[in-house]
Structures are given as structure tokens and as C-alpha cells.
Design an enzyme around this catalytic site. Structure first.
Site, PDB file in Angstrom:
ATOM      1  CG  ASP A  22      -9.107  -7.921   9.992  1.00 29.34           C
ATOM      2  OD1 ASP A  22      -8.805  -8.327  11.112  1.00 29.34           O
ATOM      3  OD2 ASP A  22     -10.040  -7.300  10.005  1.00 29.34           O
ATOM      4  CG  HIS A  39      -0.955 -11.839  16.233  1.00 23.72           C
ATOM      5  ND1 HIS A  39      -1.789 -11.069  15.270  1.00 23.72           N
ATOM      6  CD2 HIS A  39      -1.366 -11.005  17.454  1.00 23.72           C
ATOM      7  CE1 HIS A  39      -2.565 -10.247  15.834  1.00 23.72           C
ATOM      8  NE2 HIS A  39      -2.309 -10.224  17.113  1.00 23.72           N
ATOM      9  CG  LEU A 133       7.970  -9.641  -4.347  1.00 24.12           C
ATOM     10  CD1 LEU A 133       6.549  -9.333  -5.104  1.00 24.12           C
ATOM     11  CD2 LEU A 133       7.382 -10.873  -3.438  1.00 24.12           C
TER      12      LEU A 133
END
Ligand code: FPP
Length: 250
Positions: A22, A39, A133
Site C-alpha cells: 500500500d 505503481h 518459492l
């Protein structure tokens, strides 16, 4: 920074780390730039966190990239976010392969533009055998929406006599969540100073440690992750038990 990393106990890292990324918009605003600039820079933090998670031996990393509510943002921002996702996937495929990372998604992928759906499908297919992962991106995701889906799917099985009501338990519910193949979340990080969950993984965070930092997502780098994990290692996870029981390993 190496010093910070060296303090982390490799056998006590969270197995499943989830992050609410955020603050991209505020970061851009501080710099008098359009939100999308935030972004774009946020993608660099995504890369840093993936690398650092891999280095630490974290097995599952889940990132909240786009919520069911985010569709209400200005059209241009939504469109640019989607194309940023596609271009990032294209660009990062090679490094996902090199680092043995498997890509997964949770959420209503059908809501996404066709180009994004196609790219995601391709990258998931190409990375499906990777084992170091598991990177899961939440896209058009909402936890309540997920739970509604679980209830619908379980109900269908009950109606079709594939499942008895008495058989419904936590395991059955887990197995019907988008995250059926992932373990519970151990550690949840939210950046930018907001202290809320915003409809992310409500079921899966039941026993997660929560960590809130004022750092805005584009400023969140490896060092910030190392600090967060160090704090995680200093917390005592009791799962409803007493401290004494935990000490005696009962
Ligand atoms: C939150 O900041 C961020 C988002 C809603 C999008 C996160 C997306 C990326 C970092 C880029 C693409 C992702 C991947 C996985 C390649 P905000 O816009 O809510 O910031 P604000 O609260 O300051 O307005």
C-alpha cells in the site's frame, strides 16, 4: 544490510509471508507525479521482496496486487495497472525460472483483461514445476468473495450427496479456498501506515502475526523486509496456548 540479514535465524523464518502493498499513490503524490508513477516504482519493490524472500528461504509469498474493490478506481489507473502486470510478467519470466519460483494467482481471473489472463496462464504453466518459492499474486481478490465461493461449492456437494453436513470441518473449508494448496499465513505485512486488513485472506490469517509499517510500498526494500522478519522472530506465537506450554514445547 548484510549484517541485518545475518541476524535472521534461517530456521525461524515465516513459511508463508503475505503482503498488502500500500502507498503507491501517496508516494507519487509526494513527488508531484501521477499515481501510476508510484505503481511503476512499486514493481521494483515487488522484485526486491521476491529476491529477499527467496534468499531467506521463505517458501510462500502472497502479494495483494488488486482487490475486488480496486475495479472502482479511475479507468485509466486500472488499465495501466493491468498493462504493468502483463509487462512485468513478460520481463520477469526468465528470472522466475532462474530462481526456481512458481507463480500462482488467487481471485477472479475471469474479470481481468484477456491479455493479462493469457500472460498469467503462460507464466503459471511454464513455472509450475519450480519448487524454491511459490509466489501467489492476488488479483481481483476479495476474502469475502472467496468465502462466498467456498460456501457455494460446498453446498453443491452437499446437495449432490457428495458430502455430508457432518463432514464439513476446517479442513474441508481450507480445501475449497483459492489458497487450498498453500499453508496458513504466518506473517502479514502492510505498508503505508494503514492498520487494517482490507478483505485480504480473512480465513488464512487467523493466527498470523501482523506487522504495520509507515514505509510506503515503493520505498519498501530488502532491508525493510529483513527488519520485519527480525521482529517476527522476536514475537512469541502461542496459538491459544500459555507461554509455559510453549517453553516446554507441549
Ligand atoms: C497500493 O497502493 C497498490 C496497489 C493497489 C497496486 C499494487 C501493484 C503493484 C505494485 C504493481 C504490479 C504488481 C505486480 C505483482 C507486478 P495505492 O494505490 O492504494 O496507494 P495509496 O493508498 O497511497 O493511494
Amino acid at each position: 544490510m548484510e549484517n541485518l540479514k545475518a541476524q535472521i535465524l534461517k530456521n525461524k523464518v515465516p513459511t508463508h509471508l503475505a503482503i498488502i502493498m500500500d502507498g503507491n499513490g501517496r508516494w507519487a503524490k509526494q513527488k508531484n507525479e501521477p499515481r501510476i508513477f508510484g505503481h511503476k516504482n512499486g514493481v521494483n519493490s515487488v522484485r526486491e521482496v521476491i529476491e529477499a524472500s527467496g534468499d531467506l528461504g521463505i517458501k510462500y509469498l502472497t502479494l495483494y496486487a488488486f482487490s475486488t474493490e480496486n475495479w472502482n478506481r479511475p479507468k485509466l489507473e486500472v488499465k495501466t495497472l493491468m498493462s504493468l502486470l502483463v509487462s512485468s510478467l513478460k520481463k520477469e519470466l526468465k528470472s522466475l525460472q532462474e530462481n526456481n519460483i512458481k507463480l500462482g494467482t488467487i481471485g477472479n481471473l475471469n474479470d481481468l483483461p484477456k491479455s493479462a489472463q493469457k500472460e498469467l496462464k503462460e507464466v503459471k504453466e511454464k513455472t509450475k514445476n519450480n519448487t524454491a518459492l511459490t509466489l501467489t499474486i492476488a488479483l481481483s481478490y476479495g476474502a469475502r468473495d472467496e468465502i462466498v465461493n467456498v460456501i457455494k461449492n460446498i453446498s453443491k456437494k452437499v446437495v449432490n450427496n457428495q458430502l455430508a453436513i457432518e463432514e464439513i470441518n476446517e479442513n474441508i473449508i481450507n480445501n475449497h479456498l483459492y489458497t487450498f494448496s498453500l499453508p496458513d499465513v504466518d506473517f502479514l505485512i502492510r505498508t503505508s501506515g494503514e492498520q487494517r486488513i482490507s478483505n485480504f485472506l480473512l480465513w488464512q490469517i487467523a493466527y498470523a502475526e501482523l506487522y504495520f509499517t509507515n514505509t510506503l510500498w515503493p520505498d519498501f526494500k530488502k532491508e525493510n523486509l529483513y527488519n520485519a522478519v527480525l521482529e517476527y522472530q522476536n514475537r512469541e506465537r502461542r496459538f491459544g496456548k500459555t507461554s509455559e506450554q510453549i517453553e516446554k514445547n507441549q
